[in-house]
Structure formats: C-alpha cells, structure tokens
Design an enzyme around this catalytic site. Structure first.
Site, PDB file in Angstrom:
ATOM      1  N   LYS A 150     -18.003 -61.592 -12.340  1.00 26.35           N
ATOM      2  CA  LYS A 150     -18.216 -62.908 -11.782  1.00 26.35           C
ATOM      3  C   LYS A 150     -17.075 -63.039 -10.633  1.00 26.35           C
ATOM      4  O   LYS A 150     -16.178 -62.612 -10.692  1.00 26.35           O
ATOM      5  CB  LYS A 150     -18.313 -64.004 -12.923  1.00 26.35           C
ATOM      6  CG  LYS A 150     -16.922 -64.139 -13.311  1.00 26.35           C
ATOM      7  CD  LYS A 150     -16.919 -65.690 -14.096  1.00 26.35           C
ATOM      8  CE  LYS A 150     -15.712 -66.007 -13.890  1.00 26.35           C
ATOM      9  NZ  LYS A 150     -15.495 -67.390 -14.217  1.00 26.35           N
ATOM     10  N   ASP A 179     -20.990 -62.398 -17.824  1.00 26.74           N
ATOM     11  CA  ASP A 179     -20.557 -63.675 -17.865  1.00 26.74           C
ATOM     12  C   ASP A 179     -19.713 -63.416 -19.216  1.00 26.74           C
ATOM     13  O   ASP A 179     -20.309 -63.548 -20.208  1.00 26.74           O
ATOM     14  CB  ASP A 179     -21.573 -64.612 -17.769  1.00 26.74           C
ATOM     15  CG  ASP A 179     -20.928 -66.030 -18.130  1.00 26.74           C
ATOM     16  OD1 ASP A 179     -19.899 -66.105 -18.757  1.00 26.74           O
ATOM     17  OD2 ASP A 179     -21.694 -66.993 -17.826  1.00 26.74           O
ATOM     18  N   HIS A 180     -18.402 -63.674 -19.201  1.00 27.67           N
ATOM     19  CA  HIS A 180     -17.723 -63.085 -20.409  1.00 27.67           C
ATOM     20  C   HIS A 180     -17.943 -63.967 -21.590  1.00 27.67           C
ATOM     21  O   HIS A 180     -17.562 -63.743 -22.607  1.00 27.67           O
ATOM     22  CB  HIS A 180     -16.134 -62.491 -20.216  1.00 27.67           C
ATOM     23  CG  HIS A 180     -15.555 -63.918 -19.667  1.00 27.67           C
ATOM     24  ND1 HIS A 180     -15.161 -64.076 -18.330  1.00 27.67           N
ATOM     25  CD2 HIS A 180     -14.903 -64.789 -20.435  1.00 27.67           C
ATOM     26  CE1 HIS A 180     -14.484 -65.229 -18.374  1.00 27.67           C
ATOM     27  NE2 HIS A 180     -14.274 -65.720 -19.577  1.00 27.67           N
ATOM     28  N   HIS A 242     -20.773 -70.467 -17.215  1.00 27.64           N
ATOM     29  CA  HIS A 242     -20.308 -70.569 -18.865  1.00 27.64           C
ATOM     30  C   HIS A 242     -21.102 -71.729 -19.245  1.00 27.64           C
ATOM     31  O   HIS A 242     -21.724 -71.773 -20.526  1.00 27.64           O
ATOM     32  CB  HIS A 242     -19.003 -70.888 -18.848  1.00 27.64           C
ATOM     33  CG  HIS A 242     -18.107 -69.723 -18.319  1.00 27.64           C
ATOM     34  ND1 HIS A 242     -18.614 -68.276 -17.991  1.00 27.64           N
ATOM     35  CD2 HIS A 242     -16.841 -69.809 -17.605  1.00 27.64           C
ATOM     36  CE1 HIS A 242     -17.367 -67.657 -17.756  1.00 27.64           C
ATOM     37  NE2 HIS A 242     -16.605 -68.545 -17.413  1.00 27.64           N
TER      38      HIS A 242
HETATM   39  P1  NDP Z   1      -7.484 -58.643  -8.322  1.00 26.94           P
HETATM   40  O1  NDP Z   1      -7.360 -59.856  -7.544  1.00 26.94           O
HETATM   41  O2  NDP Z   1      -6.422 -58.305  -9.064  1.00 26.94           O
HETATM   42  O3  NDP Z   1      -8.248 -57.492  -7.758  1.00 26.94           O
HETATM   43  C1  NDP Z   1      -8.519 -56.350  -8.194  1.00 26.94           C
HETATM   44  C2  NDP Z   1      -8.142 -55.304  -7.182  1.00 26.94           C
HETATM   45  O4  NDP Z   1      -8.969 -55.423  -6.067  1.00 26.94           O
HETATM   46  C3  NDP Z   1      -6.694 -55.577  -6.424  1.00 26.94           C
HETATM   47  O5  NDP Z   1      -5.572 -54.858  -7.231  1.00 26.94           O
HETATM   48  C4  NDP Z   1      -6.910 -54.811  -5.107  1.00 26.94           C
HETATM   49  O6  NDP Z   1      -6.739 -53.421  -5.407  1.00 26.94           O
HETATM   50  C5  NDP Z   1      -8.431 -55.136  -4.782  1.00 26.94           C
HETATM   51  N1  NDP Z   1      -8.600 -56.235  -3.966  1.00 26.94           N
HETATM   52  C6  NDP Z   1      -8.476 -57.389  -4.262  1.00 26.94           C
HETATM   53  N2  NDP Z   1      -8.791 -58.263  -3.222  1.00 26.94           N
HETATM   54  C7  NDP Z   1      -9.254 -57.586  -2.217  1.00 26.94           C
HETATM   55  C8  NDP Z   1      -9.568 -57.784  -0.793  1.00 26.94           C
HETATM   56  N3  NDP Z   1      -9.528 -58.796  -0.445  1.00 26.94           N
HETATM   57  N4  NDP Z   1      -9.843 -56.759  -0.175  1.00 26.94           N
HETATM   58  C9  NDP Z   1      -9.751 -55.230  -0.879  1.00 26.94           C
HETATM   59  N5  NDP Z   1      -9.457 -55.095  -2.137  1.00 26.94           N
HETATM   60  C10 NDP Z   1      -9.015 -56.147  -2.855  1.00 26.94           C
HETATM   61  O7  NDP Z   1      -8.660 -59.221  -9.377  1.00 26.94           O
HETATM   62  P2  NDP Z   1      -8.880 -59.313 -10.924  1.00 26.94           P
HETATM   63  O8  NDP Z   1      -8.555 -57.805 -11.499  1.00 26.94           O
HETATM   64  O9  NDP Z   1      -8.005 -60.510 -11.489  1.00 26.94           O
HETATM   65  O10 NDP Z   1     -10.176 -59.355 -11.131  1.00 26.94           O
HETATM   66  C11 NDP Z   1     -11.409 -58.563 -10.869  1.00 26.94           C
HETATM   67  C12 NDP Z   1     -12.424 -59.479 -10.929  1.00 26.94           C
HETATM   68  O11 NDP Z   1     -12.894 -59.853 -11.943  1.00 26.94           O
HETATM   69  C13 NDP Z   1     -12.670 -60.929 -10.149  1.00 26.94           C
HETATM   70  O12 NDP Z   1     -13.990 -60.760  -9.545  1.00 26.94           O
HETATM   71  C14 NDP Z   1     -12.610 -61.877 -10.945  1.00 26.94           C
HETATM   72  O13 NDP Z   1     -13.184 -62.892 -10.482  1.00 26.94           O
HETATM   73  C15 NDP Z   1     -13.107 -61.365 -12.065  1.00 26.94           C
HETATM   74  N6  NDP Z   1     -12.414 -61.844 -13.434  1.00 26.94           N
HETATM   75  C16 NDP Z   1     -10.959 -61.787 -13.388  1.00 26.94           C
HETATM   76  C17 NDP Z   1     -10.558 -62.115 -14.658  1.00 26.94           C
HETATM   77  C18 NDP Z   1      -9.113 -61.913 -15.111  1.00 26.94           C
HETATM   78  O14 NDP Z   1      -8.480 -62.170 -16.058  1.00 26.94           O
HETATM   79  N7  NDP Z   1      -8.312 -61.402 -14.149  1.00 26.94           N
HETATM   80  C19 NDP Z   1     -11.202 -62.867 -15.838  1.00 26.94           C
HETATM   81  C20 NDP Z   1     -12.689 -63.093 -15.321  1.00 26.94           C
HETATM   82  C21 NDP Z   1     -13.004 -62.511 -14.321  1.00 26.94           C
HETATM   83  P3  NDP Z   1      -6.376 -52.269  -4.113  1.00 26.94           P
HETATM   84  O15 NDP Z   1      -5.386 -53.227  -3.291  1.00 26.94           O
HETATM   85  O16 NDP Z   1      -5.471 -51.386  -4.917  1.00 26.94           O
HETATM   86  O17 NDP Z   1      -7.348 -51.651  -3.550  1.00 26.94           O
END
Ligand code: NDP
Length: 488
Positions: A150, A179-180, A242
């Site tokens: 999401k 949707d966790h 949710h």
């Molecule tokens: P992050 O913001 O940590 O992004 C994950 C990875 O994606 C980053 O390490 C980066 O990797 C790459 N990234 C992020 N933004 C961009 C960008 N704009 N352009 C290119 N690469 C990008 O996200 P999360 O791991 O926190 O979450 C991932 C997904 O899960 C999201 O959609 C979030 O809404 C969803 N989510 C997260 C939760 C959580 O607990 N974190 C809970 C529920 C949902 P790199 O630079 O190495 O390529």
C-alpha cells in the site's frame, strides 16, 4: 502449491525499512515453523550497495531488533544462505536481465516466483514493465505472483490508472494487493465470530443493532514519516484501506464459501451499498482535524491543512443495515493506541424493573492491544431489590491461546500468497469502490475547505466536533465504557 518446484521470493526495495522490520522476520518465522516450500530463495533487489554477506548481516540485525519471537543462531544459520542480494536500477532493463540470469542459476529450471514490491507505488509500473519485457512474468511451468504494497493510488483516478498499468502485464489472479490489517488475527476473527457461531447472526442487523463504532487510534505522531504523511493525511492513510476493510467485515453478508472470490464479492457489495457523499453531506457527516503542534513538526508545511484525524458517519443502504449509522474514526497522537469495533445493540423496549438503568448490550471486538472479545450485559446487583449493573463476559487471546499465539500479520499474508490464497488481499474493484467513497470527501475537504479543519489536543480522544457528530444523533463515543470493560 507445486512443492516440486523451487520458489523464489524477489523483494524490490529490499534495502528499506519494511523488508528489515517485517518481511524477513515473517519469512524467518515461517521457515522455523516449517511452512516455507522445501526449496526456496529470497532475493533482495534495490539500488543500494550490498554484498550478500552484508545484506544478511543487515537483515539479522533487523530480525534481532524487530522479530516478536525468539530464534536461535542455528535457525538463522540455516535460513541465511537462502538470502541473496542483487543490486540494480529499477528503470534499467539490463539489470532485470541480470536478475533473471541470477535467478535461473539458483532455480535450476522451471520455478515459482513471487515479486514483492516493497517500495513507493510510483515505481510499480516501471518494475512490472521491466519484468514483463524481460519475460519474467511468463508462467512457463511455475506460477508468477506480484505482491503490491500500500498505498494503492492516492485517489480514484490514480488507482484506476495503476490497475490498468498492472493489468497490462498481469491477470488479476496474479496480483496480491496488501492491506496488512487483513492479516491480523483479530481482524480475521471478525468473520469467525460472526459465521462460526449461531448466536450472533440472527441479531446482526438493523432490528437489534443501534449503531456501530470503529476506532483505530494511534498514540504516535508522524515518527519518521512526516515527508510522506503531509499531503497524504488520515483519509488516504487509514480510511480508504483499513477502516473501510473493517467495515466490510462487520457488515458483509455470509459468503457462499470461504474462498477469495466469494469473500471479496461480498465485501464489494457492502462498499457499493454506501452512497458517495455530496459536498453538503460531507460537511455534515465528516470531521477533519489536526493535532495542535502538527505544523511545527519537521518537514511539515507551516500552512498545512492535512488532517491527522477524521471521523465519518456512514450508512449502508441495504436491507440488513438501512438506518444504522456506522461511525468511523482514526487519528494520530490520540490518548491511547487502540483499535476496536463496538457493536452497540438497541436498548430494551421498556424498563421492567423499578431500579433499572437503561443500558444497551455492547459487543466489543478488541483488535489491539489486549486482543479479545467482550460482551456487556445487565445483571441484577446482589442484595438490592431490583437494581441492575453492567457486567462483562470476556475472551482474551493471550489467556485463551497463550501470549505468543498471535503472529505478525505479514507472516499470514506471505504464507497465503505462497499458497495462492488471495482472500486477505484486496481486489481491483474493491480498491476502486473504496476510493469512490473517499474521493468526494477528499475533494470537498481540499477544494471547498469544509467542514472547517478542527484542532485537537495531543493525547486527547480527538476534537469536540467528533463528539458533536454523534451527539446530534443522541449518541457518544463509547471508549470509556469499552475501556472499563477491558480493565474490569
Ligand atoms: P522505504 O522508503 O524504506 O523504501 C524502500 C526502498 O525503496 C528504499 O530503501 C530505496 O531503495 C527505494 N526507494 C524508496 N524511495 C524511492 C524513490 N523515490 N525512488 C527510487 N527508489 C526509492 O520504504 P519501506 O521499506 O518503509 O516501505 C515499502 C513500502 O511498504 C511502501 O509502499 C510503504 O508505504 C509500505 N509499508 C511500509 C511499512 C513499514 O513498516 N515500513 C508498513 C506498511 C506499509 P534503494 O535506494 O536501495 O533502491
């Protein structure tokens, strides 16, 4: 699941928080419980630099910090060799070719693959296009599934567009939109409470239920998500997914069977029976608010009108629910972290006992914390002639099943995706129907700035305007009653 074939789980955005905090601990626990396929590998793909070894260390650190279960060094040592890392650019087809070559090497023939999009949704279409153009979505002997994190869209138009983009390369039955909330045991238990018992269903309707309250309250503020949150706000972040999902589980008709398409058909029917609101109705039936001090948070615009709290009054126009209000609310920086659903029954038609206090029966589904189900009913107070007192029948998960019985929602969802069961994932039409309800509210809020943005005190239960929303109907938020039941 085809047990003969090897299964690859490829996580895009694997350098991020979600992978370290939730995905790997969940996969580790499934492995320890013996629920993973016999042959499997997990490949992290992202732009950051990692060697396999460094990636494993980073994930071990996360598992130690975030896993809610104990694991031994031996368990980690047998799990870790399954983890690999492939550095690459999301937009570069050559890097997908490298990924495919690497996968072909470890899989050694036809294999099943799950591609997990653990990164911002703006990147999904490019990644799916590249997977498609390099032939990696083609089911040649093994299945291909894609899990999408999401948020799915930021409004109806963007959700429709995203659906169109992913449908170019994938059939709907290959798509698992997360949707966790649906992976939480207590949320699944809503259906079991309703449909694995005979006592609730006959009274689960407008004849016996006065109204329903759904609360998802967070005690925390923005934490590290300020940049993401400002401009998104509570309706997109919590309601479109949710809260509306919780509403569908409370309100749906019994499905023909407990399979994905029957279940999701019933959920879509509930959402379709709610009429999108006109701007006048939005003004009357919604409350939007911001906690005091929000605009001073780092990365938040000083004149931001982003709502961190919302309350809605919705009606489901079908035979079961006609005239029964569903009050939904969610907010940040509220008094407590608490998710609960209150089914408030009608009061008895008359007070038969001379000292009777008229009280309604109340069934409370506590989703978190202290997960459980409580039923409030009236009893005669001992040593009185005819006084009544509210008492409580209660079920606590921890007491009934043990402290560690409740697994992380992602564990259940990953297992279901591996097994091809999409019941707990949202379907394209479900997401779009939910957006068609949220969109008019967002538009009225953003374009007409009505109702006015209220302000609430951090650590309170929200703005007084939300109390007025119910007071107009002669009702009130029942968290005090519900908390008393929980603590008695
Ligand atoms: P992050 O913001 O940590 O992004 C994950 C990875 O994606 C980053 O390490 C980066 O990797 C790459 N990234 C992020 N933004 C961009 C960008 N704009 N352009 C290119 N690469 C990008 O996200 P999360 O791991 O926190 O979450 C991932 C997904 O899960 C999201 O959609 C979030 O809404 C969803 N989510 C997260 C939760 C959580 O607990 N974190 C809970 C529920 C949902 P790199 O630079 O190495 O390529």
């Amino acid at each position: 699941m085809n047990q003969e074939l090897s299964t690859s789980i490829i996580i895009f955005g694997a350098s991020g928080d979600l992978t370290q905090r939730k995905l790997i601990p969940s996969l580790l626990n499934l492995f320890i419980k013996g629920r993973m396929p016999q042959a499997f590998q997990i490949i992290g793909f992202a732009g950051s630099e990692f060697t396999d070894e460094h990636f494993r260390e980073h994930l071990l650190e996360g598992a130690k910090k975030f896993a809610a279960f104990e694991f031994s060094d031996d368990e980690w040592d047998s799990f870790a060799p399954r983890l690999r890392y492939q550095q690459g650019k999301y937009a570069d087809a050559a890097d997908y070719k490298k990924l495919n070559d690497m996968l072909a090497g470890v899989e050694g023939g036809a294999a099943n693959r799950i591609y997990y999009m653990a990164l911002p949704p703006t990147l999904f279409p490019a990644i799916i296009d590249n997977l498609d153009s390099t032939g990696q979505l083609h089911e040649n002997g093994g299945w291909r599934r894609v899990i999408l994190e999401k948020p799915f869209g930021t409004n109806l138009a963007s959700a429709v567009k995203l659906n169109q983009q992913v449908h170019k390369a994938l059939n709907e039955n290959q798509i698992y939109r997360i949707d966790h909330y649906l992976g939480k045991e207590t949320v699944q238990n809503i259906l079991f409470t309703r449909f694995a018992n005979t006592i609730f269903e006959p009274i689960w309707n407008r004849n016996y239920i006065d109204h329903v309250q759904i609360t998802v309250a967070e005690k925390v503020g923005l934490e590290h998500r300020a940049g993401f949150y400002d401009g998104v706000g509570i309706l997109r972040d919590m309601f479109q997914n949710h809260l509306l999902q919780l509403l569908t589980l409370v309100a749906m008709e019994p499905p023909a069977s407990f399979n994905a398409s029957h279940l999701r058909n019933e959920k879509v029917k509930v959402l379709s029976a709610i009429k999108p609101m006109t701007p006048e109705q939005v003004t009357v039936n919604s409350v939007r608010a911001q906690y005091r001090g929000y605009r001073e948070e780092p990365e938040v615009k000083r004149n931001s009108t982003t709502a961190t709290y919302a309350a809605l009054r919705l009606f489901i126009n079908n035979w079961r629910w006609h005239g029964v209000p569903f009050y939904l609310r969610s907010g940040k920086k509220l008094a407590e972290k608490q998710s609960q659903i209150i089914i408030n029954f009608k009061e008895p038609p008359l007070a038969m006992f001379p000292m009777q206090t008229m009280k309604s029966n109340m069934l409370v589904l506590y989703l978190q914390p202290d997960e459980g189900v409580h039923l409030r009913f009236e009893a005669k107070a001992p040593d009185t002639v005819a006084e009544t007192r509210s008492v409580d029948m209660e079920f606590h998960y921890a007491e009934a099943f043990g402290q560690t019985a409740i697994p992380e929602a992602y564990e259940r969802l990953l297992l279901d995706a591996l097994q091809g069961d999409a019941s707990l994932f949202t379907r394209a039409d479900e997401v779009e129907t939910a957006w068609s309800l949220i969109d008019p509210i967002l538009q009225t809020w953003e374009t007409h700035q009505t109702p006015p943005l209220a302000v609430y005190r951090p650590n309170s239960w929200g703005p007084t305007e939300a109390d007025s929303l119910l007071a107009r109907d002669g009702r009130w938020w029942m968290q005090n009653e519900a908390t008393t039941m929980l603590n008695d």
